[in-house]
Design an enzyme around this catalytic site. Structure first.
Site, PDB file in Angstrom:
ATOM      1  N   THR A  35       0.846  -1.193   0.000  1.00 50.94           N
ATOM      2  CA  THR A  35       0.000   0.000   0.000  1.00 50.94           C
ATOM      3  C   THR A  35       0.881   1.243   0.000  1.00 50.94           C
ATOM      4  O   THR A  35       1.750   1.388   0.859  1.00 50.94           O
ATOM      5  CB  THR A  35      -0.933   0.002   1.217  1.00 50.94           C
ATOM      6  OG1 THR A  35      -1.874  -1.065   1.069  1.00 50.94           O
ATOM      7  CG2 THR A  35      -1.694   1.318   1.341  1.00 50.94           C
ATOM      8  N   HIS A 184      -7.145 -11.463  -0.808  1.00 45.65           N
ATOM      9  CA  HIS A 184      -6.500 -11.015   0.431  1.00 45.65           C
ATOM     10  C   HIS A 184      -7.319 -11.524   1.615  1.00 45.65           C
ATOM     11  O   HIS A 184      -8.371 -10.982   1.941  1.00 45.65           O
ATOM     12  CB  HIS A 184      -6.424  -9.489   0.440  1.00 45.65           C
ATOM     13  CG  HIS A 184      -5.474  -8.924   1.452  1.00 45.65           C
ATOM     14  ND1 HIS A 184      -4.902  -9.672   2.449  1.00 45.65           N
ATOM     15  CD2 HIS A 184      -4.986  -7.662   1.624  1.00 45.65           C
ATOM     16  CE1 HIS A 184      -4.110  -8.907   3.181  1.00 45.65           C
ATOM     17  NE2 HIS A 184      -4.134  -7.681   2.699  1.00 45.65           N
ATOM     18  N   ASN A 187      -3.989 -10.392   7.460  1.00 45.59           N
ATOM     19  CA  ASN A 187      -3.786  -9.098   8.123  1.00 45.59           C
ATOM     20  C   ASN A 187      -5.019  -8.496   8.785  1.00 45.59           C
ATOM     21  O   ASN A 187      -5.158  -7.280   8.893  1.00 45.59           O
ATOM     22  CB  ASN A 187      -3.170  -8.089   7.148  1.00 45.59           C
ATOM     23  CG  ASN A 187      -1.756  -8.477   6.760  1.00 45.59           C
ATOM     24  OD1 ASN A 187      -1.157  -9.348   7.366  1.00 45.59           O
ATOM     25  ND2 ASN A 187      -1.230  -7.841   5.732  1.00 45.59           N
ATOM     26  N   TYR A 189      -8.188  -8.358   7.843  1.00 49.16           N
ATOM     27  CA  TYR A 189      -9.236  -7.745   7.033  1.00 49.16           C
ATOM     28  C   TYR A 189     -10.458  -8.670   6.963  1.00 49.16           C
ATOM     29  O   TYR A 189     -10.520  -9.661   7.691  1.00 49.16           O
ATOM     30  CB  TYR A 189      -8.678  -7.375   5.657  1.00 49.16           C
ATOM     31  CG  TYR A 189      -7.563  -6.351   5.764  1.00 49.16           C
ATOM     32  CD1 TYR A 189      -7.797  -5.120   6.392  1.00 49.16           C
ATOM     33  CD2 TYR A 189      -6.285  -6.611   5.300  1.00 49.16           C
ATOM     34  CE1 TYR A 189      -6.774  -4.183   6.531  1.00 49.16           C
ATOM     35  CE2 TYR A 189      -5.265  -5.677   5.434  1.00 49.16           C
ATOM     36  CZ  TYR A 189      -5.512  -4.471   6.054  1.00 49.16           C
ATOM     37  OH  TYR A 189      -4.511  -3.546   6.203  1.00 49.16           O
ATOM     38  N   ASN A 244      -3.731  -5.768  12.882  1.00 52.44           N
ATOM     39  CA  ASN A 244      -5.078  -5.198  12.970  1.00 52.44           C
ATOM     40  C   ASN A 244      -5.943  -5.866  14.035  1.00 52.44           C
ATOM     41  O   ASN A 244      -7.131  -6.106  13.833  1.00 52.44           O
ATOM     42  CB  ASN A 244      -5.759  -5.222  11.598  1.00 52.44           C
ATOM     43  CG  ASN A 244      -5.185  -4.182  10.664  1.00 52.44           C
ATOM     44  OD1 ASN A 244      -4.951  -3.037  11.062  1.00 52.44           O
ATOM     45  ND2 ASN A 244      -4.940  -4.552   9.422  1.00 52.44           N
TER      46      ASN A 244
END
Length: 374
Positions: A35, A184, A187, A189, A244
């Site tokens: 990112t 994805h 992490n 999400y 996260n």
């Protein structure tokens, strides 16, 4: 950078061509998704993105930065999307640039779930998640960092629409000229939130048992391969990372089950963050991730904290098929050449990682340029 171990062959197969589904990659080095928060208004890739990716196209494979599949899937300011035709037109010069240099590029499909903020959501709505559990930490908005909020739990009837968003985004990625896509599921999400019992407290068919918590991942995978075929699709996981504010009571059992279920699809690859995302490779209460490598039927990509020596050793010992490098690719567009030569690496300018223009994005020097100056 670690100095090369003299017992390791400089001309390891790390730098040799390898078959990757329908493609032949020039080497086994992968540019991990990174990112950079430089997208234009409308979540359209930066005008500098084609040059940025062109510079790094000597990687055997580029996995482009995480890209939201819908406006609801957005969790960071200035990140690109892949849910409308304007974004497709913005991505086309990127894929063209990589292909002109002989490279291959996949797109990472992303829904952040609760790792967002109303300032980033359509009409200022709450972010969505499997359960209404607020994560610790801050969201990166156009106005700066603000604390995360308590998300809204998705209704059961809403969840099939998310798989449909992945399917539509897959069509857009195909139209944009990508060579494949990565789901994805790492992490912390959305998909990861459904997998973990720390964030998924649902009592419907998407919560509780391993089968139920894995349901969204499998539905998304089926939707994506309906567009791409399994031979051009991979999935990314971070089984033991706390990124996260994600957690699970038994990640070894969870991810063993997940990989067993994914094997039914004959996917191209598994992309594993080995350890804490961007942190130590060994973490408390971790487990041997080689269990997943041995279990998975396809290609295994290892990621996290690799340098030249570790990458060579991992290949020599058969621990990985391909090796993904993240931050080193930011500061070293010619990373493959530098690794091959055991040359020094440029240092990352942390002040230009996110946002901005060419500084810290497309202006890092190549080794040949530095040698000319010397």
């Amino acid at each position: 950078m670690s100095s090369p171990n003299t017992q390791l062959p400089d001309l390891s197969d790390l730098f040799q061509p390898v078959q990757f589904g329908p493609y032949t990659l020039s080497n086994r080095i992968v540019m991990a998704p990174l990112t950079r928060s430089r997208a234009q208004k409308g979540d359209i890739p930066s005008l500098l993105a084609p040059e940025y990716y062109r510079q790094r196209a000597t990687a055997g494979l580029i996995i482009a930065e995480a890209t939201q599949i819908s406006p609801q899937g957005k969790g960071y300011a200035f990140t690109p999307g892949i849910y409308n035709s304007a974004q497709v037109e913005g991505w086309k010069p990127v894929t063209q640039a990589v292909h002109e240099e002989g490279g291959r590029i996949f797109l990472q499909l992303w829904h952040v779930g609760r790792i967002s903020h109303p300032a980033l959501q359509p009409n200022g709505e709450l972010p969505v998640a499997p359960s209404a559990i607020r994560p610790e930490g801050n969201a990166f908005t156009e106005e700066g960092f603000v604390p995360f909020v308590t998300p809204r739990a998705l209704e059961t009837a809403e969840i099939p629409a998310i798989s449909e968003q992945y399917r539509v985004a897959s069509h857009y990625a195909l139209a944009a000229g990508f060579d494949g896509v990565e789901i994805h599921a790492a992490n912390g999400y959305l998909i990861d939130q459904f997998l973990r019992d720390g964030t998924n407290h649902r009592t419907d068919v998407y919560g509780g048992s391993l089968e139920n918590r894995t349901r969204l991942l499998l539905e998304v995978t089926a939707a994506v391969i309906s567009v791409w075929g399994a031979e051009r699709v991979g999935v990314r996981f971070s089984p033991i990372s706390p990124a996260n504010d994600i957690a699970d009571s038994d990640p070894a059992t969870l991810f063993t089950y997940v990989v067993e279920q994914l094997n039914q699809f004959d996917l191209l690859y598994l992309h594993i963050i080995e350890g804490a995302t961007g942190g130590p490779r060994q973490v408390e209460n971790g487990f041997d991730l080689q269990i997943l490598r041995r279990l998975f039927k396809g290609i295994y990509i290892g990621n996290n904290g690799y340098d030249r020596e570790l990458a060579l050793m991992a290949r020599q010992q058969g621990l990985v098929d391909l090796v993904a490098f993240g931050r080193p690719f930011i500061a070293n567009p010619d990373l493959v050449d530098r690794l091959h030569r055991a040359a020094p690496l440029n240092e990352v300018d942390v002040d230009t990682l996110y946002g901005g223009a060419e500084k810290g994005y497309t202006d890092y020097p190549f080794l040949c340029e530095q040698n000319a100056v010397d």
